[in-house]
Motif scaffolding. Structure first.
Motif, mmCIF file in Angstrom:
data_model
loop_
_atom_site.group_PDB
_atom_site.id
_atom_site.type_symbol
_atom_site.label_atom_id
_atom_site.label_comp_id
_atom_site.label_asym_id
_atom_site.label_seq_id
_atom_site.Cartn_x
_atom_site.Cartn_y
_atom_site.Cartn_z
ATOM 1 N N ILE A 35 81.427 143.340 88.266
ATOM 2 C CA ILE A 35 82.514 142.977 89.184
ATOM 3 C C ILE A 35 83.763 142.456 88.452
ATOM 4 O O ILE A 35 84.837 143.033 88.570
ATOM 5 C CB ILE A 35 82.010 141.906 90.200
ATOM 6 C CG1 ILE A 35 80.735 142.385 90.936
ATOM 7 C CG2 ILE A 35 83.101 141.518 91.184
ATOM 8 C CD1 ILE A 35 80.898 143.537 91.887
ATOM 9 N N ASP A 219 73.140 135.894 93.693
ATOM 10 C CA ASP A 219 73.271 136.978 92.702
ATOM 11 C C ASP A 219 72.396 136.622 91.495
ATOM 12 O O ASP A 219 72.886 136.454 90.382
ATOM 13 C CB ASP A 219 74.749 137.119 92.302
ATOM 14 C CG ASP A 219 74.993 138.282 91.349
ATOM 15 O OD1 ASP A 219 74.079 139.102 91.151
ATOM 16 O OD2 ASP A 219 76.100 138.351 90.800
ATOM 17 N N ASP A 239 77.574 132.650 86.678
ATOM 18 C CA ASP A 239 78.103 133.581 87.679
ATOM 19 C C ASP A 239 77.957 133.035 89.102
ATOM 20 O O ASP A 239 77.188 133.545 89.923
ATOM 21 C CB ASP A 239 77.440 134.963 87.560
ATOM 22 C CG ASP A 239 78.149 135.997 88.436
ATOM 23 O OD1 ASP A 239 79.123 135.627 89.118
ATOM 24 O OD2 ASP A 239 77.723 137.163 88.450
ATOM 25 N N ASP A 241 80.055 133.089 91.519
ATOM 26 C CA ASP A 241 81.003 133.693 92.477
ATOM 27 C C ASP A 241 80.499 133.736 93.903
ATOM 28 O O ASP A 241 81.271 133.619 94.843
ATOM 29 C CB ASP A 241 81.261 135.151 92.101
ATOM 30 C CG ASP A 241 82.184 135.265 90.939
ATOM 31 O OD1 ASP A 241 82.995 134.345 90.748
ATOM 32 O OD2 ASP A 241 82.092 136.278 90.226
HETATM 33 MG MG MG Z 1 78.880 138.493 89.787
#
Ligand code: MG
Ligand code: GN1
Length: 357
Positions: A35, A219, A239, A241
């Motif tokens: 991403i 994730d 990560d 996000d």
């Molecule tokens: Mg990610």
């Protein structure tokens, strides 16, 4: 300007917007993740010492409100830092304006973390102990956030793990057939739509109140947990996000998808993909050890099926993106999203054989 030269100029100028001591030396691309765009930037001080920072440009196509993403991350990292100061936590570097992000000339939004040194992230698992350690890392993360009200966080990607809506989106993408690829994936569409019942298990449990809403990572791929290079122990979850309100089962399920199998996520030789029961048992043991005290009986009961739901969901997402012309996940070769989808479906079949009883 050559690409690397462009990156050096770009990263030096972004780095100047953060409260970093020292002089910019260089930036190296970190190619992992589907991403965002990520770099390790090295700064030197007057004593000849170097220090690295992780700089990331947030994908604006995926995250329509990057500031909301940063607000969630700031909240979670601050909580972990103040409540668990003795562990290694992901730490944001403030910008010179005192925010936790800075914008680039092209409207890009950047963030900067202290680099977590002496650690490795595995893209695939080779030993059961790595799977176990990853589960300890994500399970601890879950437990350490369990006292917080999940509604404090913003839902930055609505319905991120709403598997039935993901299925509807796949069906719509197949119908629209923008990239003219539908004819080549009828078997895959059929393999997914025939499992509609499975797609409902977690979301139904959430909607009827049988599964509690928590703060979850969402994730939990094996490469989103840093392991000590020296001991192999889980050090820190990265990560963030998609840290949002969610189900613990989303996190367990995605970890099993990525860590109970030794093959790559886009493996083209499907015979190499096999669900590993010993790796699964290691993940189960690690998650129960680190998060078992906060999980309900019903959550524990659904752990095995959650792995199948999330593997099905990720297969749907890769196929949807293939049908839409590869607009969401980064791809590095023709047909990669289709290979990823096929690999998930093969893994799912193998899981169904091993876990359904
Ligand atoms: Mg990610
Ligand atoms: C993306 O950023 P990365 O590569 O860790 C995706 C996940 C998928 C994963 C599949 C925001 O994660 O949801 O499960 O790819 N992240 C987003 O590999 O969509």
């Amino acid at each position: 300007m050559a690409e690397t030269e462009f990156h050096q100029t770009q990263l030096a100028s972004i780095g100047a917007k953060f409260q970093i001591a020292g002089t910019f030396e260089r930036a190296d691309v970190i190619p992992s993740g589907h991403i965002n765009t990520t770099f390790a930037a090295t700064y030197g001080d007057a004593h000849g010492q170097s220090r690295r920072y992780l700089m990331q440009s947030i994908n604006r196509h995926v995250f329509s409100d990057p500031i909301a993403v940063m607000r969630n991350i700031e909240f979670v990292t601050q909580h972990l830092k103040t409540t668990f100061p003795d562990q290694i936590n992901l730490s944001l570097v403030p910008s010179i304006d005192g925010a936790f992000w800075a914008s680039g000339d092209d409207q890009s939004v950047w963030r900067c973390y202290d680099f977590i040194e002496n650690c490795v992230a595995h893209d695939a698992v080779t030993h059961a102990d790595q799977a176990y350690q990853a589960a300890i890392g994500f399970g601890n993360f879950q437990t350490q956030l369990s006292s917080l009200d999940p509604n404090i966080l913003l839902e930055t990607i609505p319905d991120f793990h709403h598997t039935p809506k993901r299925l509807q989106r796949l069906i719509a993408a197949a119908k629209a057939d923008h990239a003219g690829r539908r004819g080549s994936v009828l078997d895959e569409i059929n393999a997914i739509t025939s499992r509609e019942k499975l797609a409902h298990v977690l979301i139904d449990g959430m909607q009827n109140g049988h599964l509690p809403l928590r703060i979850t990572h969402n994730d939990t791929k094996i490469n989103n947990v840093m392991m000590s290079a020296a001991t192999g122990h889980a050090v820190c979850v990265i990560d963030l996000d998609t840290v949002m309100p969610g189900l613990a089962l989303f996190d367990f399920g995605d970890l099993v998808r990525s860590a109970a199998n030794q093959a790559a996520e886009d493996e083209r030789y499907l015979s190499r993909i096999e669900f590993s029961k010993p790796f699964y048992q290691a993940i189960h043991a690690g998650f129960m050890e680190s998060a078992g005290s906060v999980l309900t009986e019903h959550e524990v009961k659904l752990l095995p099926i959650s792995a199948m739901v999330i593997t099905l969901e990720v297969a749907m997402r890769f196929l949807t993106d293939f049908l839409e012309g590869d607009v969401y996940f980064k791809t590095h070769r023709e047909g990669q999203n289709l290979d990823r989808c096929r690999a998930q479906l093969k893994l799912l079949e193998s899981m169904e054989q091993a876990l359904s009883c």
